[in-house]
Design a protein around this motif. Structure first.
Motif, PDB file in Angstrom:
ATOM      1  N   TYR A  31       1.088  -1.044   0.127  1.00 34.07           N
ATOM      2  CA  TYR A  31      -0.092   0.139  -0.106  1.00 34.07           C
ATOM      3  C   TYR A  31       1.029   1.162   0.120  1.00 34.07           C
ATOM      4  CZ  TYR A  31      -3.484   3.124   1.899  1.00 34.07           C
ATOM      5  OH  TYR A  31      -4.039   4.372   2.238  1.00 34.07           O
ATOM      6  N   LEU A  32       1.833   1.253   0.813  1.00 31.62           N
ATOM      7  CA  LEU A  32       2.797   2.289   1.096  1.00 31.62           C
ATOM      8  C   LEU A  32       3.445   2.523  -0.353  1.00 31.62           C
ATOM      9  CD1 LEU A  32       2.758   3.851   3.585  1.00 31.62           C
ATOM     10  CD2 LEU A  32       4.904   2.691   4.281  1.00 31.62           C
ATOM     11  N   GLN A  33       4.213   1.566  -0.881  1.00 31.52           N
ATOM     12  CA  GLN A  33       4.862   1.757  -2.162  1.00 31.52           C
ATOM     13  C   GLN A  33       3.838   2.040  -3.257  1.00 31.52           C
ATOM     14  OE1 GLN A  33       8.081   1.103  -2.332  1.00 31.52           O
ATOM     15  NE2 GLN A  33       8.812  -0.034  -0.623  1.00 31.52           N
ATOM     16  N   THR A  34       2.608   1.735  -3.371  1.00 29.02           N
ATOM     17  CA  THR A  34       2.030   2.317  -4.074  1.00 29.02           C
ATOM     18  C   THR A  34       1.758   3.700  -4.105  1.00 29.02           C
ATOM     19  OG1 THR A  34       0.728  -0.059  -4.047  1.00 29.02           O
ATOM     20  CG2 THR A  34      -0.539   1.844  -5.188  1.00 29.02           C
TER      21      THR A  34
ATOM     22  N   ASN B   5      -0.717   3.196 -15.001  1.00 29.96           N
ATOM     23  CA  ASN B   5      -0.261   1.859 -15.098  1.00 29.96           C
ATOM     24  C   ASN B   5      -0.662   1.009 -13.767  1.00 29.96           C
ATOM     25  OD1 ASN B   5       2.069   0.097 -16.036  1.00 29.96           O
ATOM     26  ND2 ASN B   5       2.565   0.334 -13.894  1.00 29.96           N
ATOM     27  N   TYR B   6      -0.869   1.572 -12.876  1.00 28.07           N
ATOM     28  CA  TYR B   6      -1.189   0.688 -11.681  1.00 28.07           C
ATOM     29  C   TYR B   6      -2.761   0.398 -11.649  1.00 28.07           C
ATOM     30  CZ  TYR B   6      -1.266  -1.298  -7.032  1.00 28.07           C
ATOM     31  OH  TYR B   6      -1.381  -2.097  -5.807  1.00 28.07           O
ATOM     32  N   PHE B   7      -3.729   1.318 -11.865  1.00 26.24           N
ATOM     33  CA  PHE B   7      -4.940   0.940 -11.741  1.00 26.24           C
ATOM     34  C   PHE B   7      -5.715   0.630 -12.950  1.00 26.24           C
ATOM     35  CE2 PHE B   7      -4.558   3.901  -7.973  1.00 26.24           C
ATOM     36  CZ  PHE B   7      -4.999   3.231  -7.178  1.00 26.24           C
ATOM     37  N   VAL B   8      -5.017   0.669 -14.099  1.00 26.21           N
ATOM     38  CA  VAL B   8      -5.644   0.319 -15.286  1.00 26.21           C
ATOM     39  C   VAL B   8      -4.787  -0.632 -16.096  1.00 26.21           C
ATOM     40  CG1 VAL B   8      -6.357   0.990 -17.765  1.00 26.21           C
ATOM     41  CG2 VAL B   8      -6.660   2.667 -15.929  1.00 26.21           C
TER      42      VAL B   8
END
Lengths: 107, 559
Positions: free
Chosen positions: B419-422, B463-466
Motif C-alpha cells: 500500500y505504501l509503495q503504491t 499503469n497501476y489502476f488500469v
C-alpha cells in the motif's frame, strides 16, 4: 509576477528568523533523556532477569533474555551519561538570548 | 487479494504489570519531552525546523527513525515472510545509494538555499503552479501515510490489549497530537532519536531468540530452502528477465524501479525525511544527516528480515487461507512465542514508539508544508510570525484528525508495505524526476515542472489502476507492479518535461543561482564549523564508505 518570490527574499526571511530562534539556546540535551531512560529500563529489566522463573527461561529458548537485555540497556544508558559528562552541552553565547519583546516579524 | 481479518485471539500477548510499567514510563517521557521542548519554540523556524540548530548525530538518527516506523518494521517482516531474502533489496540497493546521493549531491542545494521544505525548492526553481501542486500532493500523501501508521498501531494494540481497532486509532492519534503541538519539530525529532534506541532494544532480543529457536542461521536457511525453494534465501536468484519468482520482478525492474526511481524518489524528495536534515545546524551537519543514517540502515534489515523468515519456518502456512496469521503478524507472533515479561514490555513499547515516530514524522512535515507552503504563500500572507506558529499548531490538530480517517482506508490492504509503495510511486516518483531534471539541466523551463509532475503522477496511476489491476499486462505481484509503475511515472515525467522546456521560456540565469548544479548560493559559502574538518566527518568518506559496505553485504547472499 506581481508578488514574485525569489531566493533572495527567502534568504533574508530565514536569516532574520534564525537570529530570533530560541532552539539553540533553550532546547535541552537529548543525551540526558536517553541516558536516564535506558538506565531506568536497564535496572528494571535486569531485576526481572534475576527474578526470572524457569518458565520464563524455557519460553526464551533457555536464555535469560531479561538479564542480558537489561544489562545491555544499562550499559547503553551509562555510556550516554558518560558522553554527556565528558562533552557537556556548550553554553549558549550570551547574545543569543535577546529580549522577549521583539518587533513582530516581516509585517 | 486477502482481506485482513481481526487478529486471532490466540495472538493476545501475555502482558503483566511489569510490561505496563515499562510502557507507562515511556509515555510519561514522551510527554515530558513535549513539555520541555515547548520553551524552545519562539519563532515559526523553531516550530517547523528546530531553528536549524540540531547536531548531525541527532538529525541522522531521527532521519533513520522517521523511516523506521511500525509500518516499516511490520511491513518488512511481512515482506520477508512472503518473498524471503529479496527484502534486502529495499535496504542495500533501495536505500543506501539514494541516501548517499542526497547527502553528497543534493543537500548543498537544499540547505544552502535555506528553503524550509521540498516544495519551497520547487517554487524557487520552477513556478507557483509546480509549487502548489507538489505541496498539495505531499500534504495528501503525508496524511495517508500517517493513517497507515495508525492502522499498524491498531493491529499491535489490539493484539496487546484487546482493544477494538477504532479505540486504539483515536487514542493514539491524540497522543501524537499532544507532543507535536507542544514542542513542534524538536519534540518530534527528540522522540524519534529515543525511539531508535528503544526499537533496537526490542528487535535484537526477538532476532536472537528467533534464530535460536529454528537452529541458527543454518537451520533457518535449510528449512526455508527445503520448503520455499532455492531462490527464497538468495538476493538475486530467479530474477533473470523472463524467469519466475515470487516477487514478480526481474533484476532490471529491481535496479531501475526500486533501486533508482522509487528509492531516490522516497529518500531525496520525501519531505518527511529531508526535513530532518534541514533542521541541522550547518551545511556539514545537514550533509552528514543521511550519511550517518545510512550505516544503521545497512544492518537494520537483519533485525526485520530474520524475524519474518523465522515466522515463515514456525508457521509454514502464514499468510495463506490455512492459517489465522497474516504476513503482518510475523513480529507480534514471535513476541508472543518467545519473550518473557520484561523484555516483552520493551518490545511492545518499541513497536508503539515506532508507530508514533512514523506517524509524527508525517504529521510534522505535513504541518510545515501546509503552513509555510500553502497557507502562508496563497491564503493568509504577510502576517506576523507568531500567527504562523499558532496556525501550525492548529493545522497539526486537523492533520491528526484527518489521518484518523485515512487509517480506516489502510485497513483494506493485506500487505501494508504494498500500500505504501503504491502511494510512493504515485507521489514521490514524479517529484523526483522534476527535481533531478531541474537540478541538473539549466534549460528546464519554469512551466516544465508543473507538467512533469502531472504527467508522472498520471502515468503511474494509469499503469497501476488500469494496466495492472485490469489485467492488461500480467504482473504477478503488487510489489512487481509498483516497480513498473514507478518506472512508467519517471519516464513519462521526464519526456514531458523535456518537451515542454523546448517550447517555453527558461528561467533567467540569475534566478537559478544556488539551485542548479554548477551554481552556488550564499548559504554554501559558510566556512566549516570548528571540528567539522576531522577525517571521520568528511561527507565523501562517509558516503562512499556506506556504498561499499552495502555492496559487500550482498556478497554472501548472491552465490
Amino acid at each position: 509576477m506581481s508578488d514574485h518570490y525569489s531566493e533572495r527574499d527567502l534568504q533574508r526571511e530565514i536569516t532574520e528568523l534564525e537570529t530570533k530562534s530560541a532552539t539553540a539556546a533553550r532546547l535541552f540535551d537529548i543525551r540526558r533523556i536517553i541516558g536516564g531512560l535506558f538506565v531506568l529500563y536497564g535496572v528494571i529489566v535486569t531485576i526481572a532477569g534475576f527474578a526470572a522463573s524457569d518458565a520464563d527461561i524455557d519460553k526464551a529458548e533457555g536464555v535469560n533474555i531479561n538479564l542480558w537485555t537489561g544489562l545491555g540497556m544499562l550499559v547503553l544508558g551509562l555510556l550516554f551519561l558518560l558522553w554527556l559528562k565528558l562533552r557537556p552541552t556548550a553554553p549558549p553565547p550570551p547574545d543569543v538570548l535577546p529580549d522577549e519583546r521583539e518587533d513582530s516579524g516581516t509585517g | 487479494m486477502q482481506t485482513p481479518t481481526y487478529l486471532a485471539a490466540e495472538l493476545r500477548l501475555p502482558t503483566n504489570w511489569l510490561d505496563y510499567t515499562i510502557l507507562g514510563i515511556y509515555f510519561v517521557v514522551v510527554l515530558g519531552i513535549g513539555f520541555a521542548a515547548r520553551r524552545s519554540v519562539k519563532t515559526s523556524l523553531d516550530f517547523f525546523l528546530s531553528g536549524r540548530s540540531l547536531p548531525a548525530w541527532v538529525t541522522g538518527l531521527a532521519f533513520i527513525a522517521a523511516n523506521l516506523g511500525a509500518t516499516e518494521i511490520l511491513g518488512m517482516a511481512a515482506n520477508s515472510a512472503q518473498y524471503g531474502v529479496y527484502t534486502t533489496h529495499w535496504y542495500w540497493i533501495g536505500a543506501i545509494p539514494a541516501m548517499v546521493f542526497l547527502g553528497l549531491v543534493m543537500m548543498p542545494f537544499y540547505y544552502g538555499s535555506k528553503v524550509r521544505s521540498v516544495p519551497e525548492f520547487l517554487l524557487l526553481r520552477f513556478d507557483k503552479a509546480a509549487h502548489l501542486l507538489s505541496s498539495i500532493l505531499f500534504a495528501a500523501a503525508a496524511i495517508l501515510i500517517a493513517g497507515v501508521n495508525l492502522y499498524a498501531l491498531a493491529i499491535v494494540v489490539e493484539a496487546l490489549l484487546g482493544w477494538p481497532q477504532w479505540v486504539a486509532i483515536v487514542v493514539a492519534g491524540f497522543f501524537v497530537l499532544a507532543y507535536i503541538t507542544l514542542g513542534g519539530l524538536s519534540s518530534a525529532i527528540y522522540n524519534e532519536v529515543l525511539q531508535f534506541f528503544v526499537i533496537l532494544a526490542a528487535l535484537i532480543p526477538i532476532t536472537v531468540l528467533g534464530l535460536k529457536s529454528v537452529g541458527g542461521w543454518d537451520g533457518l536457511s535449510d528449512s526455508l530452502t527445503a520448503s520455499r525453494g532455492d531462490n527464497f534465501m538468495t538476493a538475486w536468484g530467479g530474477t533473470g528477465i523472463g524467469s519466475d519468482n515470487p516477487l514478480g520482478a526481474n533484476w532490471l525492474t529491481i535496479v531501475l524501479g526500486l533501486g533508482f526511481v522509487l528509492s531516490f524518489g522516497y529518500w531525496t524528495t520525501n519531505f518527511a525525511e529531508v526535513q530532518r536534515a534541514l533542521s541541522a545546524k550547518n551545511l556539514s551537519a545537514a550533509q552528514r544527516t543521511p550519511l550517518i543514517a545510512a550505516f544503521p540502515k545497512i544492518f537494520i534489515v537483519f533485525l526485520v528480515m530474520i524475524p519474518g523468515l523465522v515466522a515463515a519456518v514456525m508457521v509454514p502456512q502464514i499468510g495463506t487461507g490455512d492459517s489465522d496469521l497474516q504476513y503482518n503478524d510475523a513480529i507480534p507472533y514471535l513476541m508472543q512465542q518467545l519473550l518473557p515479561n520484561g523484555v516483552l514490555g520493551i518490545a511492545v513499547t518499541g513497536l508503539l514508539a515506532a508507530f508514533m515516530a512514523g506517524m509524527a514524522a508525517n504529521v510534522s512535515s505535513f504541518n510545515t508544508v501546509f503552513t509555510a507552503d500553502i497557507w502562508q504563500k496563497y491564503v493568509v500572507k504577510h502576517r506576523e510570525d507568531e500567527y504562523y506558529v499558532r496556525f501550525g499548531r492548529l493545522i497539526t490538530a486537523i492533520g491528526v484528525l484527518a489521518s484518523i480517517g485515512t487509517a480506516f482506508l489502510a485497513s483494506s490492504f493485506s500487505n501494508i508495505m504494498s500500500y505504501l509503495q503504491t502511494l510512493f510511486s504515485f507521489f514521490n516518483v514524479p517529484m523526483f524526476v522534476v527535481f533531478i531534471i531541474g537540478m541538473f539541466w539549466k534549460r528546464a523551463s519554469m512551466k516544465s515542472g508543473f507538467w512533469g509532475l502531472i504527467a508522472g503522477t498520471t502515468a503511474a496511476m494509469v499503469n497501476y489502476f488500469v494496466i495492472y489491476k485490469q489485467g492488461i499486462i500480467d504482473i504477478p505481484s503488487d510489489q512487481g507492479a509498483n516497480f513498473v509503475s514507478a518506472i512508467a511515472g519517471f519516464v513519462a515525467g521526464a519526456v514531458v518535461m523535456v518537451a515542454v522546456s523546448l517550447f517555453t521560456a527558461p528561467k533567467p540565469a540569475e534566478e537559478l543561482e544556488g539551485l542548479v548544479y554548477g551554481t552556488r548560493s550564499p548559504g554554501m559559502a559558510e566556512p566549516p564549523a570548528e571540528g567539522d574538518d576531522a577525517w571521520y566527518r568528511k561527507p565523501a568518506l562517509l558516503g562512499w564508505g556506506a556504498v561499499i559496505l552495502a555492496a559487500a553485504c550482498y556478497i554472501p547472499f548472491s552465490f
